[in-house]
Design a protein around this motif. Structure first.
Motif, PDB file in Angstrom:
ATOM      1  N   THR A  44       0.831  -1.208   0.000  1.00  0.00           N
ATOM      2  CA  THR A  44       0.000   0.000   0.000  1.00  0.00           C
ATOM      3  C   THR A  44       0.864   1.255   0.000  1.00  0.00           C
ATOM      4  O   THR A  44       1.846   1.350   0.739  1.00  0.00           O
ATOM      5  CB  THR A  44      -0.915   0.022   1.251  1.00  0.00           C
ATOM      6  OG1 THR A  44      -1.713  -1.156   1.243  1.00  0.00           O
ATOM      7  CG2 THR A  44      -1.815   1.242   1.252  1.00  0.00           C
ATOM      8  N   PHE A  67      -0.043  -0.822 -10.912  1.00  0.00           N
ATOM      9  CA  PHE A  67      -1.117  -0.236 -10.112  1.00  0.00           C
ATOM     10  C   PHE A  67      -2.177  -1.309  -9.864  1.00  0.00           C
ATOM     11  O   PHE A  67      -2.623  -1.977 -10.799  1.00  0.00           O
ATOM     12  CB  PHE A  67      -1.710   0.948 -10.885  1.00  0.00           C
ATOM     13  CG  PHE A  67      -2.790   1.686 -10.148  1.00  0.00           C
ATOM     14  CD1 PHE A  67      -2.486   2.609  -9.177  1.00  0.00           C
ATOM     15  CD2 PHE A  67      -4.129   1.436 -10.445  1.00  0.00           C
ATOM     16  CE1 PHE A  67      -3.494   3.286  -8.508  1.00  0.00           C
ATOM     17  CE2 PHE A  67      -5.134   2.112  -9.777  1.00  0.00           C
ATOM     18  CZ  PHE A  67      -4.811   3.036  -8.810  1.00  0.00           C
ATOM     19  N   THR A  70      -7.300   1.379  -5.739  1.00  0.00           N
ATOM     20  CA  THR A  70      -7.269   2.523  -4.814  1.00  0.00           C
ATOM     21  C   THR A  70      -8.604   2.674  -4.121  1.00  0.00           C
ATOM     22  O   THR A  70      -9.637   2.180  -4.621  1.00  0.00           O
ATOM     23  CB  THR A  70      -6.935   3.824  -5.573  1.00  0.00           C
ATOM     24  OG1 THR A  70      -6.957   4.919  -4.645  1.00  0.00           O
ATOM     25  CG2 THR A  70      -7.951   4.111  -6.673  1.00  0.00           C
ATOM     26  N   VAL A  77      -9.713   9.156 -10.610  1.00  0.00           N
ATOM     27  CA  VAL A  77      -8.461   8.418 -10.808  1.00  0.00           C
ATOM     28  C   VAL A  77      -8.275   8.128 -12.289  1.00  0.00           C
ATOM     29  O   VAL A  77      -9.234   7.772 -12.982  1.00  0.00           O
ATOM     30  CB  VAL A  77      -8.487   7.072 -10.042  1.00  0.00           C
ATOM     31  CG1 VAL A  77      -7.143   6.350 -10.218  1.00  0.00           C
ATOM     32  CG2 VAL A  77      -8.782   7.284  -8.577  1.00  0.00           C
ATOM     33  N   TYR A  96      -3.352   3.852  -2.399  1.00  0.00           N
ATOM     34  CA  TYR A  96      -3.490   2.968  -3.557  1.00  0.00           C
ATOM     35  C   TYR A  96      -2.575   1.760  -3.371  1.00  0.00           C
ATOM     36  O   TYR A  96      -1.670   1.774  -2.529  1.00  0.00           O
ATOM     37  CB  TYR A  96      -3.215   3.707  -4.867  1.00  0.00           C
ATOM     38  CG  TYR A  96      -1.817   4.227  -5.078  1.00  0.00           C
ATOM     39  CD1 TYR A  96      -1.428   5.491  -4.625  1.00  0.00           C
ATOM     40  CD2 TYR A  96      -0.860   3.463  -5.763  1.00  0.00           C
ATOM     41  CE1 TYR A  96      -0.140   5.976  -4.841  1.00  0.00           C
ATOM     42  CE2 TYR A  96       0.424   3.958  -5.991  1.00  0.00           C
ATOM     43  CZ  TYR A  96       0.778   5.204  -5.529  1.00  0.00           C
ATOM     44  OH  TYR A  96       2.046   5.686  -5.745  1.00  0.00           O
TER      45      TYR A  96
END
Lengths: 175, 404
Positions: A44, A67, A70, A77, A96
């Motif tokens: 995180t 990624f 989130t 986003v 995120y």
């Protein structure tokens, strides 16, 4: 009593301490749940935001890192390749998730922009390395973080730095 | 030979097109005149995409900053501004470059905490006030409403120009027409900023259009509380029991009649002007008539036409000399104001213009010294300068505004 050279040395040391502190004072600070994730581990990233009502943060992940989601509202986003953009609307914390690759290290870099204040700067880079093992991996991203030198320094820190310089100069001159 | 001046003017007009000319809020995707939260967020992401993430988009940094500003200060809606001429102008973006043709509106902008860096040109009188407007010494000087430097106004590329609303209307109308004809994107606003009847509304309007609502409300509250305390002096006092006041203009034996601003302030402070009925704004009175009316208070104005004191100099002796001259006038030893030591001198810096409430507080204090024992115009004045004007001016040692 300290000698003049000793005084100068103290002042220079103080200056060196103050200036980096000034440069790192930004409205956005990043913390990681771990800097040494395991292979494929999801960790995180938290962005603490202070004094920026309407603005944005763009984060750039090192090659291989992905990624992974989130808690920020979906319509604020944008993810494109190694970059994630967040619209800040009175938020004080954005978190995120990032999935680590099998191997690889690099810096998570970021850029913030305060639309109301008309200011911008870089988030201090955060180093990550899978299993703590350094590789030749490098950060990606086309137009990512601004040079740290562009970050706004708080007036007090700048004044303190100038004061230290003046003191150093003054002491040096009185012989 | 005539080509180059025309070419230069045409070029100037092209360059002078202001940023805020567009009649829509940036980021208002559906064009319905409301920048919703969703639209704003979408605009912010579109900007990030084009600016940082290699995507396509046409929102500039100025666009997204203006969108954020409108979303914050105007709830995402265009702002309809009705100025003191009654004209309504719609703003879709914040004002970044303001030109002021009046010191009163310039002072009001400073009172509400407007970023004075965004005032890109000022009138020549404000420009000349080094003590009061020190930050404007390097700002462009666009002359006066009577002799405006229109070329310079266009050169500084304003998105708004402030002119008087109800005085010098012919020349201000002419400037407005010329500006709107040469550069339609320039918004012209008409504000007086010196009339007690309209000032508090103007403070709030200007604060709203410049995004200074919070600070503007603080200043409006300060102004209103001062005016309320002034009105307390005469509250409940029948007109025939109010003090008779002879208000003398800069020139000897020249007074103020009903339609003069100084008469309005005299009456607001609870005084009665025996010469208010004349048709001229500043009538000359028969010296004998003053003796006949036997004023209980005399107020002498100094300032532009009798240049002593004010912000420019600390000269109490000059005001004392003027006062002594009045006391020695033939027959004056018999009038009540002289016998009771109620002859005062006041500078127009604090009785005209945006500071009228400070001077009016002095008048009220002089008219009702017992009822307004707690009213402290000096403290009001100092607070105004320090807190709202933000200038380093100590009334204890600088300037001369009243005597005694």
């Amino acid at each position: 009593m300290l000698s003049v050279p000793a005084n100068r040395l103290i002042c220079i040391v103080l200056l060196l301490l103050v200036v980096p502190a000034a440069a790192t004072s930004t409205p956005v600070a990043r913390t990681l749940s771990t800097n040494e994730p395991g292979a494929g581990e999801v960790f995180t990233v938290s962005l603490s935001i202070e004094g920026m009502a309407l603005g944005a943060v763009v984060e750039t992940l090192p090659t291989g890192y992905a990624f992974a989601g989130t808690d920020h509202p979906e319509d604020r986003v944008l993810v494109r390749g190694q970059q994630a953009g967040f619209a800040v609307m009175n938020d004080t914390l954005i978190t995120y998730s990032v999935q680590a690759p099998a191997t690889g290290s690099g810096d998570i870099t970021g850029t913030w922009e305060d639309f109301l204040a008309g200011s911008e700067g870089a988030v201090v880079p955060s180093h990550v390395a899978v299993g703590g093992i350094e590789t030749a991996a490098e950060s990606t991203g086309a137009k990512s973080a601004l040079p740290a030198a562009q970050e706004a320094a708080p007036p007090f820190a700048v004044l303190a730095a100038v004061a230290v310089l003046l003191v150093a100069a003054g002491r040096g001159g009185r012989r | 030979m005539k080509f180059w001046p025309l070419f230069a003017l045409a070029l100037l007009l092209l360059v002078a097109a202001p940023v805020s000319a567009a009649e829509s809020i940036p980021g208002d995707a559906d064009g319905d005149g409301l920048l919703t939260s969703t639209e704003y967020a979408g605009a912010a992401l579109a900007y990030l995409d084009s600016a940082y993430m290699g995507g396509a988009g046409d929102l500039s940094p100025a666009d997204i900053r203006d969108a954020a500003w409108v979303y914050t200060h105007w709830d995402g809606k265009p702002l309809e501004v009705t100025d003191s001429s009654g004209r309504t102008v719609t703003l879709y973006r914040p004002l970044h470059r303001i030109v002021t043709f009046s010191g009163e509106s310039l002072e009001t902008l400073r009172s509400i905490g407007f970023d004075m860096e965004k005032v890109v040109a000022v009138d020549k009188y404000s420009h000349g006030k080094e003590t009061f407007f020190p930050e404007c010494q390097d700002t462009a000087n666009i002359g006066s409403i009577w002799s405006p430097d229109m070329e310079k106004v266009l050169t500084v590329q304003p998105d708004a120009v402030f002119l008087y609303a109800t005085i010098s209307t012919a020349v201000c109308d002419d400037i407005q027409k010329r500006l709107e004809a040469s550069s339609p994107g320039i918004r012209v606003f008409r504000f007086d900023c010196f009339k007690p009847a309209t000032y508090v509304g103007e403070i709030r309007t200007i604060a709203s259009m410049t995004g200074c609502a919070r600070r503007g409300e603080e200043f409006a509250a300060f102004y209103e509380s001062t005016m309320d305390r002034i009105r307390d002096g005469a509250a409940g006092t029948p007109e025939n029991e109010r003090p008779r006041v002879y208000f003398e203009y800069w020139f000897d034996y020249t007074t103020v009649a009903a339609n003069a601003g100084y008469n309005e302030k005299t009456e607001l402070a609870g005084g009665v002007n025996p010469f208010a009925t004349g048709t001229a704004e500043y009538p000359v009175v028969d010296p004998e008539a003053i003796l006949v009316t036997d004023p209980e208070v005399v107020v002498k104005l100094v300032g532009q036409g009798l240049a002593v004191g004010g912000y420019a100099g600390h000269d109490i002796a000059a005001l004392d000399t003027i006062r002594a001259g009045m006391l020695g006038r033939p027959g004056w030893s018999g009038i009540s104001a002289v016998k009771d030591d109620r002859v005062h001198v006041i500078h127009s810096d604090i009785l005209g213009g945006a500071q009228h409430f400070i001077g009016t507080a002095y008048l009220a204090k002089w008219f009702y010294p017992d009822r307004l024992a707690e009213l402290d115009p000096h403290a009001i004045h100092q607070r105004y300068l320090t807190e709202f004007q933000g200038i380093d001016f100590d009334l204890a040692s600088e300037g001369t505004f009243v005597y005694p």
